[in-house]
Scaffold this motif. Sequence first.
Motif, PDB file in Angstrom:
ATOM      1  N   UNK A 106       0.815  -1.207   0.000  1.00  0.00           N
ATOM      2  CA  UNK A 106       0.000   0.000   0.000  1.00  0.00           C
ATOM      3  C   UNK A 106       0.850   1.259   0.000  1.00  0.00           C
ATOM      4  N   UNK A 107       1.929   1.245   0.797  1.00  0.00           N
ATOM      5  CA  UNK A 107       2.819   2.406   0.844  1.00  0.00           C
ATOM      6  C   UNK A 107       3.524   2.622  -0.496  1.00  0.00           C
ATOM      7  N   UNK A 108       3.919   1.511  -1.130  1.00  0.00           N
ATOM      8  CA  UNK A 108       4.570   1.626  -2.443  1.00  0.00           C
ATOM      9  C   UNK A 108       3.609   2.216  -3.464  1.00  0.00           C
ATOM     10  N   UNK A 109       2.356   1.729  -3.432  1.00  0.00           N
ATOM     11  CA  UNK A 109       1.339   2.259  -4.366  1.00  0.00           C
ATOM     12  C   UNK A 109       1.123   3.743  -4.121  1.00  0.00           C
ATOM     13  N   UNK A 110       1.019   4.120  -2.846  1.00  0.00           N
ATOM     14  CA  UNK A 110       0.821   5.537  -2.520  1.00  0.00           C
ATOM     15  C   UNK A 110       2.014   6.379  -2.983  1.00  0.00           C
ATOM     16  N   UNK A 111       3.231   5.827  -2.801  1.00  0.00           N
ATOM     17  CA  UNK A 111       4.424   6.559  -3.231  1.00  0.00           C
ATOM     18  C   UNK A 111       4.435   6.745  -4.745  1.00  0.00           C
ATOM     19  N   UNK A 112       4.046   5.694  -5.484  1.00  0.00           N
ATOM     20  CA  UNK A 112       3.991   5.797  -6.948  1.00  0.00           C
ATOM     21  C   UNK A 112       2.946   6.806  -7.394  1.00  0.00           C
ATOM     22  N   UNK A 113       1.796   6.778  -6.718  1.00  0.00           N
ATOM     23  CA  UNK A 113       0.747   7.749  -7.050  1.00  0.00           C
ATOM     24  C   UNK A 113       1.248   9.170  -6.778  1.00  0.00           C
ATOM     25  N   UNK A 114       1.908   9.328  -5.609  1.00  0.00           N
ATOM     26  CA  UNK A 114       2.443  10.645  -5.269  1.00  0.00           C
ATOM     27  C   UNK A 114       3.486  11.106  -6.271  1.00  0.00           C
ATOM     28  N   UNK A 115       4.356  10.172  -6.682  1.00  0.00           N
ATOM     29  CA  UNK A 115       5.380  10.522  -7.669  1.00  0.00           C
ATOM     30  C   UNK A 115       4.748  10.915  -9.000  1.00  0.00           C
ATOM     31  N   UNK A 116       3.728  10.143  -9.398  1.00  0.00           N
ATOM     32  CA  UNK A 116       3.048  10.452 -10.659  1.00  0.00           C
ATOM     33  C   UNK A 116       2.377  11.812 -10.627  1.00  0.00           C
ATOM     34  N   UNK A 117       1.724  12.126  -9.517  1.00  0.00           N
ATOM     35  CA  UNK A 117       1.056  13.422  -9.385  1.00  0.00           C
ATOM     36  C   UNK A 117       2.079  14.550  -9.426  1.00  0.00           C
ATOM     37  N   UNK A 118       3.203  14.353  -8.681  1.00  0.00           N
ATOM     38  CA  UNK A 118       4.240  15.395  -8.666  1.00  0.00           C
ATOM     39  C   UNK A 118       4.829  15.591 -10.062  1.00  0.00           C
ATOM     40  N   UNK A 119       5.096  14.475 -10.764  1.00  0.00           N
ATOM     41  CA  UNK A 119       5.657  14.577 -12.116  1.00  0.00           C
ATOM     42  C   UNK A 119       4.694  15.310 -13.044  1.00  0.00           C
ATOM     43  N   UNK A 120       3.399  15.017 -12.905  1.00  0.00           N
ATOM     44  CA  UNK A 120       2.393  15.682 -13.742  1.00  0.00           C
ATOM     45  C   UNK A 120       2.350  17.171 -13.443  1.00  0.00           C
ATOM     46  N   UNK A 121       2.347  17.506 -12.146  1.00  0.00           N
ATOM     47  CA  UNK A 121       2.295  18.920 -11.745  1.00  0.00           C
ATOM     48  C   UNK A 121       3.548  19.645 -12.221  1.00  0.00           C
ATOM     49  N   UNK A 122       4.724  19.004 -12.028  1.00  0.00           N
ATOM     50  CA  UNK A 122       5.977  19.626 -12.476  1.00  0.00           C
ATOM     51  C   UNK A 122       5.969  19.845 -13.984  1.00  0.00           C
ATOM     52  N   UNK A 123       5.432  18.861 -14.718  1.00  0.00           N
ATOM     53  CA  UNK A 123       5.372  18.991 -16.179  1.00  0.00           C
ATOM     54  C   UNK A 123       4.470  20.158 -16.581  1.00  0.00           C
ATOM     55  N   UNK A 124       3.318  20.269 -15.912  1.00  0.00           N
ATOM     56  CA  UNK A 124       2.402  21.368 -16.230  1.00  0.00           C
ATOM     57  C   UNK A 124       3.046  22.711 -15.908  1.00  0.00           C
ATOM     58  N   UNK A 125       3.736  22.771 -14.787  1.00  0.00           N
ATOM     59  CA  UNK A 125       4.388  24.026 -14.413  1.00  0.00           C
ATOM     60  C   UNK A 125       5.497  24.388 -15.398  1.00  0.00           C
ATOM     61  N   UNK A 126       6.254  23.355 -15.845  1.00  0.00           N
ATOM     62  CA  UNK A 126       7.319  23.603 -16.813  1.00  0.00           C
ATOM     63  C   UNK A 126       6.751  24.062 -18.152  1.00  0.00           C
TER      64      UNK A 126
END
Length: 314
Positions: A106-126
């Motif tokens: 569960x923690x790994x899944x949450x970490x992957x989801x968090x990483x994906x969200x951060x990557x998406x947000x960073x991409x949008x900001x860039x």
Amino acid sequence: MEDLKQAYETLGLPETATKEELENRFFLLTRRARAQKMREGGDTPAEEAVDLDKISEAYRFIRDYEENQAKAEFTAQEYGKFKGMANKAQKWDHFFHYYKFHMLIGLIVLALIGYGIKAFVDHREEQARLAKLPPIDLSVMFYGEFFYGESFGADTEPLGEEILKRFPDWKRVKAELTYVPSEVRSEQDMALIQKSVIVLLDNKSDLFIVDKANFEKLANQGFFLPLDSYEGAGAGELPQDGDSQAIVYQPVDSNGQPEPSLDEAVYAIDLSETPLGDELGVNGTGQYYAAIKASAANPEKAAQFILHYLNEAE
């Protein structure tokens, strides 16, 4: 069975008997009862059947008692320090023991989801940041055994800003650096060469600064614009066939034979003797061949870059 003392008396053992003695006694009594039953042809008196039941009951009572005592001792040792919270501490311990793998996944899944969200947000900001920038006047790719800064050039934005200082009329320069080892000496070198090939697949740079080995590889693929047929701004000022800075080359095929679809021409200008490397902080083989990409969007700006460093060398 009413108590522990009675259980031991039923088995004919003292309360200090060891576990091994208990097992041996139980085995002996049950074997003796079965042997007697077989001798009498299955016609065992009722009182003996009752005795066998009592023996089994006494044995189970003692075993259960010992197991409960062992659990109680373990619990006291492990959770006694929690005092009034011992039961809750034990329950939490059991919970983590049985569900630790579920929780880890569960923690790994949450970490992957968090990483994906951060990557998406960073991409949008860039993307939003890039959208606010002015159009690119020139896109430059340093492609070869070059170094920039303290690495292969992971962050080349300062390199683009350094080039921009030389051209005050321009608004923006995009600079990239792809390190291409001249020889394969390790698995890392192989990985870097493979990466360099992938970089070229969708690269939109106008100007390439390459070393000799990579110039020939790319020229053989029709990657560069023949400069002696270039008619854009600055064409008359660029070195022509016969000038020492002009790199005249005949592209060849995979067998080393002249490529019939590509003529001998000036495909690059040698900027190795110019201040280019020192000014921009790009180090490597010392060879700086400037070539305009055949599909360059800004060939005039690329020619202007070349002429700037040729003039500085004079």
